[in-house]
Structure formats: C-alpha cells, structure tokens
Design a protein around this motif. Structure first.
Motif, PDB file in Angstrom:
ATOM      1  N   SER A 257       0.828  -1.209   0.000  1.00  0.00           N
ATOM      2  CA  SER A 257       0.000   0.000   0.000  1.00  0.00           C
ATOM      3  C   SER A 257       0.862   1.258   0.000  1.00  0.00           C
ATOM      4  O   SER A 257       0.538   2.251  -0.654  1.00  0.00           O
ATOM      5  CB  SER A 257      -0.920  -0.007   1.224  1.00  0.00           C
ATOM      6  OG  SER A 257      -1.804  -1.101   1.190  1.00  0.00           O
ATOM      7  N   GLY A 258       1.970   1.202   0.754  1.00  0.00           N
ATOM      8  CA  GLY A 258       2.886   2.337   0.751  1.00  0.00           C
ATOM      9  C   GLY A 258       3.479   2.593  -0.626  1.00  0.00           C
ATOM     10  O   GLY A 258       3.638   3.749  -1.047  1.00  0.00           O
ATOM     11  N   CYS A 259       3.787   1.520  -1.342  1.00  0.00           N
ATOM     12  CA  CYS A 259       4.298   1.660  -2.712  1.00  0.00           C
ATOM     13  C   CYS A 259       3.256   2.298  -3.622  1.00  0.00           C
ATOM     14  O   CYS A 259       3.585   3.147  -4.465  1.00  0.00           O
ATOM     15  CB  CYS A 259       4.716   0.297  -3.254  1.00  0.00           C
ATOM     16  SG  CYS A 259       6.198  -0.403  -2.502  1.00  0.00           S
ATOM     17  N   TYR A 260       2.002   1.892  -3.464  1.00  0.00           N
ATOM     18  CA  TYR A 260       0.931   2.512  -4.251  1.00  0.00           C
ATOM     19  C   TYR A 260       0.832   4.010  -3.962  1.00  0.00           C
ATOM     20  O   TYR A 260       0.628   4.822  -4.881  1.00  0.00           O
ATOM     21  CB  TYR A 260      -0.407   1.852  -3.927  1.00  0.00           C
ATOM     22  CG  TYR A 260      -0.656   0.549  -4.639  1.00  0.00           C
ATOM     23  CD1 TYR A 260      -0.435   0.415  -6.002  1.00  0.00           C
ATOM     24  CD2 TYR A 260      -1.145  -0.560  -3.941  1.00  0.00           C
ATOM     25  CE1 TYR A 260      -0.672  -0.780  -6.653  1.00  0.00           C
ATOM     26  CE2 TYR A 260      -1.384  -1.758  -4.584  1.00  0.00           C
ATOM     27  CZ  TYR A 260      -1.145  -1.864  -5.941  1.00  0.00           C
ATOM     28  OH  TYR A 260      -1.380  -3.055  -6.579  1.00  0.00           O
ATOM     29  N   LEU A 261       0.969   4.375  -2.702  1.00  0.00           N
ATOM     30  CA  LEU A 261       0.881   5.782  -2.333  1.00  0.00           C
ATOM     31  C   LEU A 261       2.011   6.584  -2.965  1.00  0.00           C
ATOM     32  O   LEU A 261       1.784   7.684  -3.500  1.00  0.00           O
ATOM     33  CB  LEU A 261       0.918   5.915  -0.810  1.00  0.00           C
ATOM     34  CG  LEU A 261       0.786   7.339  -0.254  1.00  0.00           C
ATOM     35  CD1 LEU A 261      -0.533   7.959  -0.678  1.00  0.00           C
ATOM     36  CD2 LEU A 261       0.900   7.323   1.276  1.00  0.00           C
ATOM     37  N   VAL A 262       3.220   6.047  -2.915  1.00  0.00           N
ATOM     38  CA  VAL A 262       4.365   6.734  -3.537  1.00  0.00           C
ATOM     39  C   VAL A 262       4.136   6.864  -5.041  1.00  0.00           C
ATOM     40  O   VAL A 262       4.408   7.917  -5.640  1.00  0.00           O
ATOM     41  CB  VAL A 262       5.671   5.974  -3.248  1.00  0.00           C
ATOM     42  CG1 VAL A 262       6.825   6.586  -4.034  1.00  0.00           C
ATOM     43  CG2 VAL A 262       5.974   5.986  -1.764  1.00  0.00           C
ATOM     44  N   SER A 263       3.634   5.813  -5.669  1.00  0.00           N
ATOM     45  CA  SER A 263       3.357   5.850  -7.101  1.00  0.00           C
ATOM     46  C   SER A 263       2.339   6.929  -7.431  1.00  0.00           C
ATOM     47  O   SER A 263       2.485   7.655  -8.428  1.00  0.00           O
ATOM     48  CB  SER A 263       2.855   4.479  -7.564  1.00  0.00           C
ATOM     49  OG  SER A 263       2.545   4.500  -8.947  1.00  0.00           O
ATOM     50  N   ALA A 264       1.303   7.048  -6.604  1.00  0.00           N
ATOM     51  CA  ALA A 264       0.279   8.067  -6.843  1.00  0.00           C
ATOM     52  C   ALA A 264       0.859   9.470  -6.735  1.00  0.00           C
ATOM     53  O   ALA A 264       0.537  10.358  -7.536  1.00  0.00           O
ATOM     54  CB  ALA A 264      -0.872   7.883  -5.850  1.00  0.00           C
ATOM     55  N   VAL A 265       1.733   9.684  -5.750  1.00  0.00           N
ATOM     56  CA  VAL A 265       2.362  10.993  -5.585  1.00  0.00           C
ATOM     57  C   VAL A 265       3.235  11.328  -6.792  1.00  0.00           C
ATOM     58  O   VAL A 265       3.175  12.441  -7.339  1.00  0.00           O
ATOM     59  CB  VAL A 265       3.200  11.023  -4.293  1.00  0.00           C
ATOM     60  CG1 VAL A 265       4.026  12.308  -4.221  1.00  0.00           C
ATOM     61  CG2 VAL A 265       2.300  10.905  -3.070  1.00  0.00           C
ATOM     62  N   LEU A 266       4.041  10.372  -7.230  1.00  0.00           N
ATOM     63  CA  LEU A 266       4.923  10.600  -8.381  1.00  0.00           C
ATOM     64  C   LEU A 266       4.125  10.852  -9.648  1.00  0.00           C
ATOM     65  O   LEU A 266       4.478  11.716 -10.460  1.00  0.00           O
ATOM     66  CB  LEU A 266       5.837   9.388  -8.572  1.00  0.00           C
ATOM     67  CG  LEU A 266       6.877   9.143  -7.469  1.00  0.00           C
ATOM     68  CD1 LEU A 266       7.612   7.830  -7.718  1.00  0.00           C
ATOM     69  CD2 LEU A 266       7.864  10.304  -7.403  1.00  0.00           C
ATOM     70  N   GLN A 267       3.040  10.096  -9.839  1.00  0.00           N
ATOM     71  CA  GLN A 267       2.210  10.290 -11.021  1.00  0.00           C
ATOM     72  C   GLN A 267       1.550  11.657 -11.005  1.00  0.00           C
ATOM     73  O   GLN A 267       1.442  12.332 -12.042  1.00  0.00           O
ATOM     74  CB  GLN A 267       1.142   9.193 -11.092  1.00  0.00           C
ATOM     75  CG  GLN A 267       0.134   9.355 -12.222  1.00  0.00           C
ATOM     76  CD  GLN A 267       0.759   9.220 -13.600  1.00  0.00           C
ATOM     77  OE1 GLN A 267       1.943   8.932 -13.708  1.00  0.00           O
ATOM     78  NE2 GLN A 267      -0.034   9.428 -14.629  1.00  0.00           N
ATOM     79  N   SER A 268       1.099  12.109  -9.841  1.00  0.00           N
ATOM     80  CA  SER A 268       0.481  13.430  -9.728  1.00  0.00           C
ATOM     81  C   SER A 268       1.470  14.532 -10.073  1.00  0.00           C
ATOM     82  O   SER A 268       1.142  15.486 -10.791  1.00  0.00           O
ATOM     83  CB  SER A 268      -0.055  13.623  -8.304  1.00  0.00           C
ATOM     84  OG  SER A 268      -0.624  14.907  -8.154  1.00  0.00           O
ATOM     85  N   ARG A 269       2.698  14.401  -9.594  1.00  0.00           N
ATOM     86  CA  ARG A 269       3.722  15.399  -9.920  1.00  0.00           C
ATOM     87  C   ARG A 269       4.053  15.388 -11.397  1.00  0.00           C
ATOM     88  O   ARG A 269       4.250  16.456 -12.007  1.00  0.00           O
ATOM     89  CB  ARG A 269       4.982  15.108  -9.101  1.00  0.00           C
ATOM     90  CG  ARG A 269       4.828  15.369  -7.611  1.00  0.00           C
ATOM     91  CD  ARG A 269       6.107  15.035  -6.864  1.00  0.00           C
ATOM     92  NE  ARG A 269       5.991  15.314  -5.435  1.00  0.00           N
ATOM     93  CZ  ARG A 269       6.935  15.063  -4.539  1.00  0.00           C
ATOM     94  NH1 ARG A 269       8.094  14.525  -4.940  1.00  0.00           N
ATOM     95  NH2 ARG A 269       6.748  15.342  -3.271  1.00  0.00           N
ATOM     96  N   SER A 270       4.097  14.211 -11.997  1.00  0.00           N
ATOM     97  CA  SER A 270       4.393  14.113 -13.419  1.00  0.00           C
ATOM     98  C   SER A 270       3.308  14.777 -14.258  1.00  0.00           C
ATOM     99  O   SER A 270       3.606  15.499 -15.223  1.00  0.00           O
ATOM    100  CB  SER A 270       4.539  12.638 -13.818  1.00  0.00           C
ATOM    101  OG  SER A 270       4.723  12.500 -15.203  1.00  0.00           O
ATOM    102  N   GLN A 271       2.054  14.538 -13.895  1.00  0.00           N
ATOM    103  CA  GLN A 271       0.955  15.148 -14.637  1.00  0.00           C
ATOM    104  C   GLN A 271       0.965  16.665 -14.497  1.00  0.00           C
ATOM    105  O   GLN A 271       0.685  17.394 -15.459  1.00  0.00           O
ATOM    106  CB  GLN A 271      -0.379  14.582 -14.148  1.00  0.00           C
ATOM    107  CG  GLN A 271      -0.625  13.144 -14.558  1.00  0.00           C
ATOM    108  CD  GLN A 271      -1.944  12.614 -14.031  1.00  0.00           C
ATOM    109  OE1 GLN A 271      -2.497  13.126 -13.061  1.00  0.00           O
ATOM    110  NE2 GLN A 271      -2.459  11.581 -14.669  1.00  0.00           N
ATOM    111  N   THR A 272       1.306  17.152 -13.295  1.00  0.00           N
ATOM    112  CA  THR A 272       1.388  18.599 -13.092  1.00  0.00           C
ATOM    113  C   THR A 272       2.480  19.205 -13.963  1.00  0.00           C
ATOM    114  O   THR A 272       2.288  20.255 -14.593  1.00  0.00           O
ATOM    115  CB  THR A 272       1.677  18.904 -11.612  1.00  0.00           C
ATOM    116  OG1 THR A 272       0.635  18.369 -10.794  1.00  0.00           O
ATOM    117  CG2 THR A 272       1.764  20.403 -11.384  1.00  0.00           C
TER     118      THR A 272
END
Length: 459
Positions: free
Chosen positions: A426-441
């Motif tokens: 779950s922690g890995c999923y959270l990190v992935s979501a944060v990185l994806q959000s920054r990439s989209q921004t």
C-alpha cells in the motif's frame, strides 16, 4: 485478483481522454514503424452491449474460479487430501493464480500482435479439459490435483483472461472505465457462484460428481461466449513480440511511478489472497458451524461484486491512482482484523468490508497501470509485466501463510505476516500516486508553456 485481477487498455474516462490528447496512439516506443498496430476499423459485427456480457461470462470462468479456491482449501484439508498439510495444499491455488496472472507478460504481447482468437479458443479448450480431468483425481493423490487444477486450469485461464478484458476497450471510449468495472464484476459473480455450487455438492454428491458438474457449468459458459467474441480493430501480426517485451521492460524500468506501482501489486497481492484462501477454513476451525462457514467466502465475494461495480465512479471522482492506494490500505486493516476473528459477527464484518474494497481494488488495477502509460500502445506491455510480479506474490503468499498457520491453526501469525507485507504494498501505491500526480502537473505546465509560445509566435 483476482489478481482479479486484468490486462486491459483502460483507464478512467478522464485519464484516457487526457492520455490520447498528449500522445500518438501509433507511437513506436514498443514496436518499430513497420510493426505498428493497424487500427483500421472492421465492420461492426458486434455491439458494445453484446461485448460486455460475453466478457462478463468469461470472467466467471477464469478469475471467478481461481478466487473460489478457498472452498477447495477447506475441503482438501478436511476430507480429500487430509494426508497433506494446508501449506502444501495452498500451493495448488497459488500456482493456479501465479500462472493465470503472470502469463500476462507473454499473452499481452500476443494479444497486441493480433492472436486474439488463438488465445481465446486455445485457453477455453485447455480450461475445460483440465476441469474434467480434475474430476478424475483420486483421494490423497496430490499430484493429480496439482497438475489439473493448479497447472492446467491456470494456463487455460491465463490464455483467456487478459484478451477477454482487453477487447472491451475497443468498444468503449467515453465510458470505458465504467464498462471495465462492470465486466470485472464477472469474476466476483463467479467467486459467488462456484463456492455456492461446490459447497452444496462436494459433501452431498462426492468430489468427482461435484467437479464434473462444475466443469460442465464452465464449459457451457465458454461455449456461449467464445464463438461470439469479435475484434473491432485489426492489429498487424508480425515482429518479435518477445524482443518488444524486453525493450518495453527496459523503458518502463526508468519510470519511478511504474516501478513503485509494480512493487505495490507484487507485494499487496499476498495480503489480498490470505482472506480469499483461508476465511472459510478459519470459520470452520473457530467452531462457527458448517452451515455458516460454507458461506463466509460467499459473503466476502458477494460484497466484492458491489465494490467492482462502484469502483469506476469513485475513481472518476478522486483519481484512479489515489483510489487504489486508499482501498489497499483499508484491505490491510481488515487483514489485521483476522487476528481477532472468533465469532459470526466478526466474520461478517470483515468479509463485508474486505470484500467490497478488495473488489474495487481489483477492478481498478487495469486503469491504475494504464494511467501510468505514456501512450495507449504501451498499456498491454505495462500490464503484462506488472501482473507477472503480481503472479510471483500470489505464488508464495498462500503457502507461507499455510506454513505459519501450522497444524495447530495459529491464525494470528499468517494474519500479521499478510498485513505487514500488504502495508508495504500500500505504501508503494501511495508513492506511485504521488509521483504520477507530480508528473501530470509538470506535463500540464509544459503543455501550457508550449501553447503560450505558439500563440506568441503567431502574433
């Protein structure tokens, strides 16, 4: 799974539209120019309304059957393979799940190359044959059950699962994520139908008759669905699919969001399968009665149907990557709850909550990895590689939990193990979501700057 589990070129409607705007669907990231998929539309011989229910039926036969192994785990431990430990028995279900999920790394590329019909018909034939062979297995003969149910059914289901999910994306555009979650609910329906059927026939009719009846049900559904499945887009057949997969893997290894997402699915799947495999046996050993214990898995999987149906709507509102991370954390909390499971009420509460959020989680796995793709032509390869690692997790999770359980049924040990590993995922999923959000921004800022620059040049 479910690793339910799902090789589809889908994402939530908003994410699909955004990715298509920012990328060329004929990208050469994976295939060379002469190997690109020809997206020429074939005559519309099948409507989206027909495609969805046919795929729904195939999910009942594939992952719906795989996630019903908890019934067999209980029956084999108590009756049919009483001379074998629960840890050894769980290898049957684990190998089945591993093969079915991890084959996506090869099946995904074959599907992208146009071998849809060969995969569907070959898988259906092997799946039906293996299920009927299972009915011939003798009591105490572990290897017979392992070969038919663990390996044969796993390969057959693996050949069908990913292509049947992927084809739906050809028929749906604006409502693709919603359509995919509805189709994915087929595996949850199957994980209700199969346990109810098996629990009411195994003890009453005997293993051989019950297994043949179940094989007949699956074969009938395959005969209805497979002949009516039709591709809408005609991909080209050619090139080296295995070399393409290797090139894709090297590219994806440089994507941090994808790496963390892959680690997430590979570890969280261990947490996911613990309740699926052991909730019925857990209820039995706690003396909750056979009449209730037989339906513990049905309660869990029944709520999973609701989770899968509502997952697309929730993801469209909050974003697919963030939703997957949240749902996985809730599932982990329920897994830790197995430590205190001792009454009918506790089984129902854990089964309802875990079933709902686990079902929603599985339905969003395809959209999750599709959201990480730079181009829609990458989705099949990204899903295949990620699901290979998920298969490894599903392979080792059940046997480790069974070994920790021991013959004394010490339930807190496998619950803690599965919960801790799931928490890491779950922690890995959270990190992935944060990185994806920054990439989209960052992409939006870059696109805005380019638009502004183009406007100034025109002036």
């Amino acid at each position: 799974m479910h690793p339910q589990v799902a090789g589809d070129s889908t994402v939530t409607a908003a994410l699909v539209r955004e990715s298509c705007k920012n990328s060329d669907v004929r990208s050469t990231v994976i295939a060379a120019p002469d190997e690109r998929a020809d997206k020429q539309t074939l005559p519309d011989t099948q409507t989206p309304i027909l495609t969805a229910p046919l795929t729904f039926l195939l999910q009942i036969c594939c992952f719906g059957y795989a996630t019903s192994f908890g019934v067999y785990e209980d029956y084999y431990t108590r009756v049919y393979l009483s001379n074998v430990s629960s840890s050894t028995i769980s290898w049957i279900g684990s190998i089945n799940a591993f093969i079915m999920v991890s084959m996506g790394v090869f099946v995904g590329r074959l599907y992208d190359r146009g071998y849809f019909y060969q995969l569907i018909y070959g898988g259906a034939l092997l799946l039906s044959f293996s299920l009927f062979m299972l009915s011939l297995a003798k009591p105490g003969q572990y290897y017979q059950i392992l070969l038919s149910q663990g390996i044969g059914v796993g390969i057959g289901g693996g050949l069908i699962y990913l292509p049947s999910i992927s084809i739906v994306s050809q028929y749906f555009q604006q409502n693709r994520a919603i359509a995919m979650t509805i189709v994915a609910a087929g595996s949850s329906v199957g994980s209700v139908v199969h346990p109810v059927m098996l629990n009411n026939t195994l003890d009453r009719l005997g293993f051989a008759t019950a297994a043949r009846a179940n094989a007949g049900l699956v074969t009938g559904l395959l005969l209805i669905a497979c002949p009516m499945m039709r591709l809408r887009f005609k991909p080209s057949i050619g090139g080296d699919a295995w070399a393409d997969t290797w090139r894709a893997a090297r590219k994806f290894s440089k994507d941090p969001a994808y790496i963390f997402g892959t680690f997430g699915v590979g570890t969280f799947i261990i947490c996911y399968y613990f309740p699926e495999f052991y909730i019925q046996l857990d209820s039995q050993t706690h003396g909750l009665g056979s009449s209730f214990s037989f339906y513990a898995l049905v309660i869990l999987n029944g709520c999973s149907v609701l989770g899968r149906l509502s997952a697309g709507l929730i993801a469209q509102r909050f974003g697919v990557t963030w939703t997957v991370a949240l749902f996985s954390f809730i599932c982990v909390a329920c897994t830790f709850g197995f430590i205190g499971l001792s009454s009918v009420t506790s089984v129902v509460v854990i089964g309802v909550i875990f079933g709902y959020f686990a079902g929603a989680y599985v339905a969003l796995l395809g959209p999750f990895f599709a959201a990480l793709a730079d181009d829609v032509s990458e989705i099949g390869a990204r899903l295949g590689i990620a699901f290979f690692f998920a298969g490894v997790g599903s392979l080792i999770g059940g046997p480790i939990s069974g070994a920790l359980l021991t013959s004394q049924n010490v339930w807190w040990k496998p619950a803690v193990f599965s919960g801790v590993v799931g928490l890491f995922g779950s922690g890995c999923y959270l990190v992935s979501a944060v990185l994806q959000s920054r990439s989209q921004t960052a992409q939006r800022k870059t696109a805005g700057s380019e638009t502004k620059r183009s406007a100034e040049e025109k002036i």
